[in-house]
Design a protein around this motif. Structure first.
Motif, PDB file in Angstrom:
ATOM      1  N   VAL A   9       0.842  -1.199   0.000  1.00 20.10           N
ATOM      2  CA  VAL A   9       0.000   0.000   0.000  1.00 20.10           C
ATOM      3  C   VAL A   9       0.878   1.250   0.000  1.00 20.10           C
ATOM      4  O   VAL A   9       0.644   2.197  -0.752  1.00 20.10           O
ATOM      5  CB  VAL A   9      -0.946   0.005   1.223  1.00 20.10           C
ATOM      6  N   VAL A  10       1.910   1.249   0.849  1.00 18.01           N
ATOM      7  CA  VAL A  10       2.832   2.383   0.902  1.00 18.01           C
ATOM      8  C   VAL A  10       3.539   2.551  -0.432  1.00 18.01           C
ATOM      9  O   VAL A  10       3.655   3.664  -0.968  1.00 18.01           O
ATOM     10  CB  VAL A  10       3.863   2.192   2.043  1.00 18.01           C
ATOM     11  N   ASP A  11       4.010   1.433  -0.990  1.00 17.07           N
ATOM     12  CA  ASP A  11       4.751   1.476  -2.252  1.00 17.07           C
ATOM     13  C   ASP A  11       3.894   2.068  -3.372  1.00 17.07           C
ATOM     14  O   ASP A  11       4.368   2.876  -4.172  1.00 17.07           O
ATOM     15  CB  ASP A  11       5.200   0.064  -2.611  1.00 17.07           C
ATOM     16  N   ARG A  12       2.623   1.691  -3.407  1.00 22.47           N
ATOM     17  CA  ARG A  12       1.742   2.202  -4.465  1.00 22.47           C
ATOM     18  C   ARG A  12       1.464   3.699  -4.272  1.00 22.47           C
ATOM     19  O   ARG A  12       1.420   4.464  -5.242  1.00 22.47           O
ATOM     20  CB  ARG A  12       0.420   1.424  -4.442  1.00 22.47           C
ATOM     21  N   ALA A  13       1.277   4.126  -3.042  1.00 30.87           N
ATOM     22  CA  ALA A  13       0.984   5.542  -2.780  1.00 30.87           C
ATOM     23  C   ALA A  13       2.181   6.429  -3.101  1.00 30.87           C
ATOM     24  O   ALA A  13       1.999   7.600  -3.465  1.00 30.87           O
ATOM     25  CB  ALA A  13       0.566   5.733  -1.320  1.00 30.87           C
ATOM     26  N   LEU A  14       3.401   5.884  -2.977  1.00 32.22           N
ATOM     27  CA  LEU A  14       4.602   6.708  -3.125  1.00 32.22           C
ATOM     28  C   LEU A  14       5.283   6.493  -4.470  1.00 32.22           C
ATOM     29  O   LEU A  14       6.513   6.454  -4.549  1.00 32.22           O
ATOM     30  CB  LEU A  14       5.573   6.428  -1.973  1.00 32.22           C
ATOM     31  N   GLN A  15       4.512   6.346  -5.507  1.00 34.55           N
ATOM     32  CA  GLN A  15       5.065   6.335  -6.858  1.00 34.55           C
ATOM     33  C   GLN A  15       5.221   7.778  -7.329  1.00 34.55           C
ATOM     34  O   GLN A  15       4.328   8.604  -7.167  1.00 34.55           O
ATOM     35  CB  GLN A  15       4.144   5.565  -7.799  1.00 34.55           C
ATOM     36  N   ARG A  16       6.365   8.085  -7.923  1.00 31.36           N
ATOM     37  CA  ARG A  16       6.641   9.476  -8.292  1.00 31.36           C
ATOM     38  C   ARG A  16       5.760   9.962  -9.436  1.00 31.36           C
ATOM     39  O   ARG A  16       5.454  11.143  -9.510  1.00 31.36           O
ATOM     40  CB  ARG A  16       8.125   9.635  -8.646  1.00 31.36           C
ATOM     41  N   LYS A  17       5.376   9.083 -10.318  1.00 30.78           N
ATOM     42  CA  LYS A  17       4.462   9.478 -11.392  1.00 30.78           C
ATOM     43  C   LYS A  17       3.035   9.384 -10.872  1.00 30.78           C
ATOM     44  O   LYS A  17       2.614   8.316 -10.422  1.00 30.78           O
ATOM     45  CB  LYS A  17       4.637   8.565 -12.606  1.00 30.78           C
ATOM     46  N   PRO A  18       2.266  10.467 -10.941  1.00 28.52           N
ATOM     47  CA  PRO A  18       0.889  10.416 -10.431  1.00 28.52           C
ATOM     48  C   PRO A  18       0.065   9.287 -11.039  1.00 28.52           C
ATOM     49  O   PRO A  18      -0.773   8.689 -10.353  1.00 28.52           O
ATOM     50  CB  PRO A  18       0.337  11.793 -10.799  1.00 28.52           C
ATOM     51  N   ASN A  19       0.296   8.958 -12.303  1.00 26.65           N
ATOM     52  CA  ASN A  19      -0.480   7.895 -12.949  1.00 26.65           C
ATOM     53  C   ASN A  19      -0.187   6.522 -12.371  1.00 26.65           C
ATOM     54  O   ASN A  19      -0.962   5.582 -12.584  1.00 26.65           O
ATOM     55  CB  ASN A  19      -0.214   7.880 -14.456  1.00 26.65           C
ATOM     56  N   ASP A  20       0.940   6.372 -11.658  1.00 25.37           N
ATOM     57  CA  ASP A  20       1.296   5.078 -11.073  1.00 25.37           C
ATOM     58  C   ASP A  20       0.798   4.936  -9.642  1.00 25.37           C
ATOM     59  O   ASP A  20       0.908   3.848  -9.053  1.00 25.37           O
ATOM     60  CB  ASP A  20       2.821   4.891 -11.094  1.00 25.37           C
ATOM     61  N   ARG A  21       0.293   6.011  -9.064  1.00 25.30           N
ATOM     62  CA  ARG A  21      -0.216   5.954  -7.684  1.00 25.30           C
ATOM     63  C   ARG A  21      -1.664   5.453  -7.680  1.00 25.30           C
ATOM     64  O   ARG A  21      -2.254   5.184  -8.722  1.00 25.30           O
ATOM     65  CB  ARG A  21      -0.200   7.349  -7.047  1.00 25.30           C
ATOM     66  N   PHE A  22      -2.236   5.390  -6.474  1.00 21.86           N
ATOM     67  CA  PHE A  22      -3.679   5.237  -6.387  1.00 21.86           C
ATOM     68  C   PHE A  22      -4.307   6.426  -7.109  1.00 21.86           C
ATOM     69  O   PHE A  22      -3.844   7.555  -6.986  1.00 21.86           O
ATOM     70  CB  PHE A  22      -4.131   5.212  -4.929  1.00 21.86           C
TER      71      PHE A  22
END
Length: 528
Positions: free
Chosen positions: A258-271
């Motif tokens: 969950v943390v890893d997904r939220a902290l993707q630098r590209k907004p399109n890769d986040r939740f």
């Protein structure tokens, strides 16, 4: 202000807290006897229109959101006797997440997820109302105590919220979030927010919420070791973000996902929404997501001693897009399928899949491209950090890495047709320039920049130069009092932001005690 009557309706009882903009007091409504929280702007800020606009924006933003997970604004106005703007909010009993973590350290993963799941409910309502908070952090996640002993998370402080403008005629807030403005708490800023981008949407809040979850699980933020603002901006965008399990080995891989997904630098890769982030959390909360005060305790020693399986995902979230040099051949992209955006275990599944066997030519291309990206990040990130955001130098380093890889590639096979004429060498782009505002104290002092006298208005001096350029600034009052500093022009403002002239005559060393002892040590200023 204790005992003061505001607008004839609210009597101030005691101060609850104070910050850069003003103070919050517990007050009592004279008509109903209800206890409320009353927020006011104090001091010189009360005369600044930009601060007042920000103050009213908080009332407007919070007023648009209907949920129990947002602190409710009950009233607002200006006390005519004192010309004092004020907001009246519901009075809450409890403490914010920042204060709790200072006492307890990390929380158990189950408890941390419950807090963030409730915050997602508040953010979902805010985003649906077209409001981006832009300052999500533990200090703005309040754990309010109910009479039953249950705790409920309420999001505080919409003072720098951005109301998304759906119609062009809504111009009253258009200038409040202009390009290049840096509003928010630096340690929790998304990459796009740290760069001052005007294209900031609700997904920036989800990054900040991910940092808050990271801190709740580990007791630290990923970049809390950085003290200089310019270095922090570079690290947020290009540095290595240590996986949360590195700081808290007991965190289960499903929670780390969950943390890893939220902290993707590209907004399109986040939740892509707060609802999606909450949907990823709820399956991990097998015993429900309500909070009890008895849960707010440190991580048990038995859990701290446990080492959970590691999340087999990239230890460095996705980097910003980097252009591939034209001399590298472009390989066709195979169609790829991605897991459902709400599936936080997707990163684990992708990392454990067996990669397809590549041909030698494609393998060489992959190695070359990977080396270019890795070296480019090192050149653009590490060097920029170590050399105080020397962006021009980082660009030259990236160009050097590209040329080195080009030289390492095998020479092309001879052709029967004449080779095309060589292209003209690319002209390197002009280094970006920026005008920054440097504060001077005292405000009426004279100022020289690089040996030239420059105007100062209300203690503000404008510096214009290339990013990373250094300017010698001299602040003086008559010939007797003077100080000089090197000031760097950065993407987020001058470093340092303030030059203070000590009133010690030039050439005189201040003495300790009665003047017969050793010279006093010069006062050290730390970066804020």
């Amino acid at each position: 202000m204790i005992g003061t009557l505001i607008e004839g309706k609210y009597r101030i009882l005691r101060q609850l807290g104070a910050g850069a903009m003003g103070a919050v007091y517990q007050a009592e409504h004279m008509g109903t006897g209800r206890r409320v929280a009353l927020k006011v702007i104090t001091g010189e800020l009360a005369s600044r229109q930009d601060i007042i606009d920000r103050f009213w924006r908080e009332a407007k933003a919070a007023g648009r959101i209907d949920t129990e997970h947002i602190t409710q604004v009950l009233d607002s106005g200006v006390d005519r006797d004192r010309n004092l703007p004020y907001l009246v909010m519901e009075f809450l009993s409890g403490e914010d997440l920042h204060g709790l973590l200072k006492k307890t350290g990390p929380l158990a993963p189950d408890v941390a997820l419950r807090v963030i799941a409730q915050a997602c409910l508040g953010l979902r309502k805010a985003h649906e109302a077209g409001v981006v908070h832009r300052d999500i952090k533990p200090a703005n996640l309040f754990l309010a105590r109910r009479d039953s002993g249950e705790m409920i998370v309420k999001i505080l402080d919409f003072g720098i919220a951005k109301v998304v403008m759906e119609q062009a005629q809504e111009t009253e807030t258009a200038g409040l979030t202009k390009t290049g403005s840096l509003l928010g708490s630096p340690l929790y800023m998304s990459p796009e927010q740290a760069l001052g981008s005007k294209h900031i949407d609700h997904r920036s809040d989800l990054w900040s919420l991910g940092i808050s979850l990271y801190q709740a699980l580990s007791g630290r933020t990923p970049f809390d070791h950085i003290t200089a603002m310019g270095q922090l901006v570079v690290e947020i965008n290009y540095g290595r973000l240590a996986p949360v399990q590195e700081r808290a080995p007991w965190v289960p891989p499903e929670v780390a996902a969950v943390v890893d997904r939220a902290l993707q630098r590209k907004p399109n890769d986040r939740f892509q929404s707060a609802a999606e982030m909450r949907d990823a959390i709820l399956p991990l909360l097998t015993h429900g997501w309500t909070l009890a005060e008895s849960m707010l305790t440190p991580v048990p020693e038995s859990l701290r001693a446990h080492v959970a399986p590691r999340l087999m995902a990239s230890s460095s979230p996705s980097l910003p897009e980097m252009p591939v040099p034209t001399f590298l051949p472009q390989a066709p992209q195979a169609a790829q399928t991605s897991p459902h955006p709400g599936n936080t275990a997707g990163a684990m599944a992708r990392s454990q899949a067996t990669p397809p066997r590549a041909s030698p030519a494609k393998g060489l291309l992959a190695v070359g491209a990977a080396a270019l990206v890795t070296a480019g990040v090192v050149a653009g990130g590490y060097l920029a950090v170590r050399r105080s955001i020397d962006l021009a130098g980082a660009m030259r380093a990236q160009a050097w890495v590209a040329e080195a890889i080009k030289a390492a590639l095998p020479a092309p096979l001879p052709r029967s047709t004449p080779a095309p004429a060589p292209e003209a060498p690319a002209v390197p782009p002009e280094p970006p320039t920026r005008t920054v505002k440097l504060r001077i104290l005292p405000a009426d002092a004279s100022v020289e920049v690089d040996g030239k006298l420059v105007p100062s208005k209300n203690g503000i001096v404008e510096l214009t130069g290339e990013l990373g350029s250094v300017h010698r600034v001299r602040v003086f009052v008559a010939p007797r009092y003077s100080t000089e500093k090197n000031v760097v022009v950065t993407a987020v403002g001058p470093m340092p932001e303030l030059v203070v002239m000590p009133f010690t005559p030039v050439g005189v060393r201040p003495q300790a005690g009665n003047g017969t002892g050793p010279a006093a040590q010069p006062r050290q200023r730390k970066f804020e």
